[in-house]
Design a protein around this motif. Structure first.
Motif, PDB file in Angstrom:
ATOM      1  N   ASP A  71       0.852  -1.194   0.000  1.00 26.55           N
ATOM      2  CA  ASP A  71       0.000   0.000   0.000  1.00 26.55           C
ATOM      3  C   ASP A  71       0.886   1.241   0.000  1.00 26.55           C
ATOM      4  O   ASP A  71       1.589   1.512   0.977  1.00 26.55           O
ATOM      5  CB  ASP A  71      -0.907  -0.023   1.241  1.00 26.55           C
ATOM      6  N   VAL A  72       0.840   2.013  -1.071  1.00 21.00           N
ATOM      7  CA  VAL A  72       1.727   3.168  -1.207  1.00 21.00           C
ATOM      8  C   VAL A  72       1.459   4.223  -0.136  1.00 21.00           C
ATOM      9  O   VAL A  72       2.385   4.880   0.359  1.00 21.00           O
ATOM     10  CB  VAL A  72       1.622   3.786  -2.626  1.00 21.00           C
ATOM     11  N   ASP A  73       0.199   4.400   0.252  1.00 18.92           N
ATOM     12  CA  ASP A  73      -0.120   5.372   1.299  1.00 18.92           C
ATOM     13  C   ASP A  73       0.447   4.931   2.641  1.00 18.92           C
ATOM     14  O   ASP A  73       0.926   5.756   3.425  1.00 18.92           O
ATOM     15  CB  ASP A  73      -1.640   5.566   1.411  1.00 18.92           C
ATOM     16  N   SER A  74       0.394   3.632   2.906  1.00 15.41           N
ATOM     17  CA  SER A  74       0.951   3.094   4.145  1.00 15.41           C
ATOM     18  C   SER A  74       2.468   3.272   4.167  1.00 15.41           C
ATOM     19  O   SER A  74       3.047   3.614   5.210  1.00 15.41           O
ATOM     20  CB  SER A  74       0.596   1.608   4.279  1.00 15.41           C
ATOM     21  N   ILE A  75       3.114   3.047   3.028  1.00 14.87           N
ATOM     22  CA  ILE A  75       4.565   3.236   2.941  1.00 14.87           C
ATOM     23  C   ILE A  75       4.920   4.694   3.218  1.00 14.87           C
ATOM     24  O   ILE A  75       5.818   4.997   4.002  1.00 14.87           O
ATOM     25  CB  ILE A  75       5.095   2.808   1.554  1.00 14.87           C
ATOM     26  N   SER A  76       4.197   5.605   2.582  1.00 19.40           N
ATOM     27  CA  SER A  76       4.448   7.030   2.760  1.00 19.40           C
ATOM     28  C   SER A  76       4.267   7.448   4.218  1.00 19.40           C
ATOM     29  O   SER A  76       5.088   8.191   4.774  1.00 19.40           O
ATOM     30  CB  SER A  76       3.502   7.836   1.866  1.00 19.40           C
ATOM     31  N   SER A  77       3.213   6.956   4.843  1.00 22.08           N
ATOM     32  CA  SER A  77       2.940   7.292   6.248  1.00 22.08           C
ATOM     33  C   SER A  77       4.039   6.761   7.159  1.00 22.08           C
ATOM     34  O   SER A  77       4.491   7.448   8.082  1.00 22.08           O
ATOM     35  CB  SER A  77       1.582   6.713   6.657  1.00 22.08           C
ATOM     36  N   ALA A  78       4.475   5.526   6.909  1.00 25.50           N
ATOM     37  CA  ALA A  78       5.529   4.927   7.733  1.00 25.50           C
ATOM     38  C   ALA A  78       6.838   5.688   7.581  1.00 25.50           C
ATOM     39  O   ALA A  78       7.554   5.925   8.562  1.00 25.50           O
ATOM     40  CB  ALA A  78       5.729   3.462   7.337  1.00 25.50           C
ATOM     41  N   VAL A  79       7.163   6.096   6.359  1.00 24.33           N
ATOM     42  CA  VAL A  79       8.395   6.860   6.110  1.00 24.33           C
ATOM     43  C   VAL A  79       8.347   8.188   6.857  1.00 24.33           C
ATOM     44  O   VAL A  79       9.347   8.620   7.459  1.00 24.33           O
ATOM     45  CB  VAL A  79       8.603   7.078   4.598  1.00 24.33           C
ATOM     46  N   GLN A  80       7.197   8.828   6.853  1.00 27.39           N
ATOM     47  CA  GLN A  80       7.051  10.087   7.581  1.00 27.39           C
ATOM     48  C   GLN A  80       7.242   9.880   9.078  1.00 27.39           C
ATOM     49  O   GLN A  80       7.903  10.686   9.753  1.00 27.39           O
ATOM     50  CB  GLN A  80       5.678  10.694   7.303  1.00 27.39           C
ATOM     51  N   THR A  81       6.662   8.805   9.610  1.00 27.32           N
ATOM     52  CA  THR A  81       6.802   8.487  11.032  1.00 27.32           C
ATOM     53  C   THR A  81       8.263   8.269  11.406  1.00 27.32           C
ATOM     54  O   THR A  81       8.759   8.811  12.393  1.00 27.32           O
ATOM     55  CB  THR A  81       5.984   7.223  11.383  1.00 27.32           C
ATOM     56  N   ALA A 120       2.133 -11.125  -5.558  1.00 30.20           N
ATOM     57  CA  ALA A 120       3.513 -11.437  -5.176  1.00 30.20           C
ATOM     58  C   ALA A 120       4.460 -10.346  -5.669  1.00 30.20           C
ATOM     59  O   ALA A 120       5.346  -9.896  -4.933  1.00 30.20           O
ATOM     60  CB  ALA A 120       3.928 -12.790  -5.750  1.00 30.20           C
ATOM     61  N   TYR A 121       4.265  -9.886  -6.888  1.00 29.27           N
ATOM     62  CA  TYR A 121       5.143  -8.850  -7.440  1.00 29.27           C
ATOM     63  C   TYR A 121       4.963  -7.531  -6.687  1.00 29.27           C
ATOM     64  O   TYR A 121       5.936  -6.834  -6.379  1.00 29.27           O
ATOM     65  CB  TYR A 121       4.850  -8.649  -8.931  1.00 29.27           C
ATOM     66  N   GLU A 122       3.716  -7.221  -6.358  1.00 26.86           N
ATOM     67  CA  GLU A 122       3.436  -5.959  -5.673  1.00 26.86           C
ATOM     68  C   GLU A 122       4.106  -5.910  -4.300  1.00 26.86           C
ATOM     69  O   GLU A 122       4.708  -4.914  -3.921  1.00 26.86           O
ATOM     70  CB  GLU A 122       1.926  -5.775  -5.522  1.00 26.86           C
ATOM     71  N   THR A 123       4.001  -7.005  -3.553  1.00 24.64           N
ATOM     72  CA  THR A 123       4.569  -7.044  -2.205  1.00 24.64           C
ATOM     73  C   THR A 123       6.077  -7.277  -2.219  1.00 24.64           C
ATOM     74  O   THR A 123       6.823  -6.630  -1.476  1.00 24.64           O
ATOM     75  CB  THR A 123       3.893  -8.147  -1.373  1.00 24.64           C
ATOM     76  N   ASN A 124       6.531  -8.194  -3.049  1.00 22.09           N
ATOM     77  CA  ASN A 124       7.931  -8.628  -3.003  1.00 22.09           C
ATOM     78  C   ASN A 124       8.895  -7.760  -3.805  1.00 22.09           C
ATOM     79  O   ASN A 124      10.108  -7.825  -3.585  1.00 22.09           O
ATOM     80  CB  ASN A 124       8.039 -10.077  -3.496  1.00 22.09           C
ATOM     81  N   VAL A 125       8.365  -6.967  -4.729  1.00 29.06           N
ATOM     82  CA  VAL A 125       9.236  -6.145  -5.580  1.00 29.06           C
ATOM     83  C   VAL A 125       8.870  -4.660  -5.498  1.00 29.06           C
ATOM     84  O   VAL A 125       9.711  -3.819  -5.172  1.00 29.06           O
ATOM     85  CB  VAL A 125       9.171  -6.591  -7.060  1.00 29.06           C
ATOM     86  N   VAL A 126       7.623  -4.343  -5.781  1.00 30.46           N
ATOM     87  CA  VAL A 126       7.201  -2.941  -5.800  1.00 30.46           C
ATOM     88  C   VAL A 126       7.303  -2.326  -4.408  1.00 30.46           C
ATOM     89  O   VAL A 126       7.733  -1.180  -4.257  1.00 30.46           O
ATOM     90  CB  VAL A 126       5.767  -2.799  -6.349  1.00 30.46           C
ATOM     91  N   GLY A 127       6.923  -3.084  -3.380  1.00 31.83           N
ATOM     92  CA  GLY A 127       7.009  -2.586  -2.012  1.00 31.83           C
ATOM     93  C   GLY A 127       8.428  -2.169  -1.639  1.00 31.83           C
ATOM     94  O   GLY A 127       8.666  -1.026  -1.227  1.00 31.83           O
ATOM     95  N   PRO A 128       9.413  -3.062  -1.769  1.00 31.29           N
ATOM     96  CA  PRO A 128      10.799  -2.683  -1.496  1.00 31.29           C
ATOM     97  C   PRO A 128      11.283  -1.520  -2.364  1.00 31.29           C
ATOM     98  O   PRO A 128      12.001  -0.636  -1.888  1.00 31.29           O
ATOM     99  CB  PRO A 128      11.584  -3.962  -1.801  1.00 31.29           C
ATOM    100  N   PHE A 129      10.873  -1.515  -3.637  1.00 30.31           N
ATOM    101  CA  PHE A 129      11.266  -0.429  -4.543  1.00 30.31           C
ATOM    102  C   PHE A 129      10.793   0.927  -4.022  1.00 30.31           C
ATOM    103  O   PHE A 129      11.566   1.897  -3.920  1.00 30.31           O
ATOM    104  CB  PHE A 129      10.687  -0.687  -5.937  1.00 30.31           C
ATOM    105  N   LEU A 130       9.514   1.011  -3.659  1.00 36.37           N
ATOM    106  CA  LEU A 130       8.957   2.281  -3.183  1.00 36.37           C
ATOM    107  C   LEU A 130       9.545   2.682  -1.832  1.00 36.37           C
ATOM    108  O   LEU A 130       9.810   3.859  -1.587  1.00 36.37           O
ATOM    109  CB  LEU A 130       7.429   2.173  -3.082  1.00 36.37           C
ATOM    110  N   LEU A 131       9.757   1.695  -0.972  1.00 37.99           N
ATOM    111  CA  LEU A 131      10.291   1.999   0.349  1.00 37.99           C
ATOM    112  C   LEU A 131      11.715   2.546   0.243  1.00 37.99           C
ATOM    113  O   LEU A 131      12.056   3.539   0.894  1.00 37.99           O
ATOM    114  CB  LEU A 131      10.264   0.736   1.223  1.00 37.99           C
ATOM    115  N   VAL A 132      12.535   1.913  -0.576  1.00 36.67           N
ATOM    116  CA  VAL A 132      13.905   2.401  -0.776  1.00 36.67           C
ATOM    117  C   VAL A 132      13.880   3.803  -1.376  1.00 36.67           C
ATOM    118  O   VAL A 132      14.631   4.697  -0.941  1.00 36.67           O
ATOM    119  CB  VAL A 132      14.704   1.450  -1.692  1.00 36.67           C
TER     120      VAL A 132
END
Length: 264
Positions: A71-81, A120-132
């Motif tokens: 979830d891109v919004d969740s990633i953004s919120s966590a990064v802000q925190t 699987a691609y969304e969680t295992n690849v896109v998630g790490p990509f956006l978080l980094v």
């Protein structure tokens, strides 16, 4: 030469299995000087009770953060925190551990559909990509500290991204591993994670940020199953030992929990 892990460390998928063991050993091991941001999808849910208990047992050392890497919004919120908490300190180590396996092992071709592949691609690849991508300013900040002393030397105590991969992501090793477990969505998504690792390693070299993929072994977790020979404790103990010795030459590589190189 080994360097003690220190500074600010973020671990995803931290509520169980390898992720929980990573947080536990980082939090309880003498000599690990730093603060751990332990991320999971539902910090208040029953599945995170062990993580909450661990945070209580290590007061002031572990911060539990809500993060759903799909979830891109969740990633953004966590990064802000995390950014607000870290302040000027920077992020020294990001461990992208969160991953899913769809459908259940052995996941042969006949059992896999588009939804399984995409999730699987969304969680295992896109998630790490956006978080980094979103955490890059914090990783850069950590890399720039004491740059006059450290020069271009990379390490996990300075600034690093470690992507938890797998032996079955290796294209060269596929003839050996495929008969054991086909796992189409999982193995192809992790192969993509390997390419992401390689690309980030090349991109971040100019920032002196180390990027490496690590295979934790076949581990006795909900995903690995009861037949797996390694406990999460043994796997994580090996990986943490390896992380303390990583340097420039390891950036862009796939290693196992014992430090052996795995071919792409």
């Amino acid at each position: 030469m080994s360097e003690k892990l220190k500074g600010n460390i973020l671990v995803t998928g931290a509520n169980r299995g390898i992720g929980l063991s990573l947080v536990k050993q980082l939090g309880e091991t003498p000599g690990v000087e730093g603060h751990i941001y332990a991320c999971c999808r539902d910090p208040q849910g029953p599945g995170a009770q062990a993580l909450r208990d661990l945070s209580t047992q290590c007061p002031g050392k572990i911060t539990v953060v809500k993060l759903d890497v799909s979830d891109v919004d969740s990633i953004s919120s966590a990064v802000q925190t995390v950014s607000r908490s870290i302040g000027a300190g920077g992020l020294n180590l990001l461990i992208n551990n969160a991953a899913i396996n769809r459908p259940e092992t052995p996941a042969p071709l006949s059992a896999c559909g588009k939804k399984d592949m995409m999730e699987a691609y969304e969680t295992n690849v896109v998630g790490p990509f956006l978080l980094v991508k979103m955490l890059l300013p914090l990783l850069q900040k950590a890399a720039e500290m004491d740059s006059t002393v450290k020069g271009d030397k990379m390490s996990c105590s300075r600034s690093a991204v470690v992507n938890i991969s797998t032996l079955i992501s290796s294209i060269e090793k596929c003839p050996e591993t495929f008969p054991i477990a086909q796992m189409y969505p999982y193995r192809t998504s992790k192969a993509a994670l390997n390419m992401l690792t390689r690309c980030l390693a090349e991109d971040f070299r100019r920032h002196n940020i180390l990027v490496t993929a690590v295979h934790p072994g076949w581990v006795r977790t909900a995903m690995g199953g009861e037949e797996a020979p390694l406990t999460p404790q043994d796997s994580v103990g090996g990986m943490l030992s390896i992380l303390t010795s990583l340097s420039n030459k390891h950036s862009g590589m796939l290693l196992d929990w014992e430090g052996n190189t795995i071919p792409w």
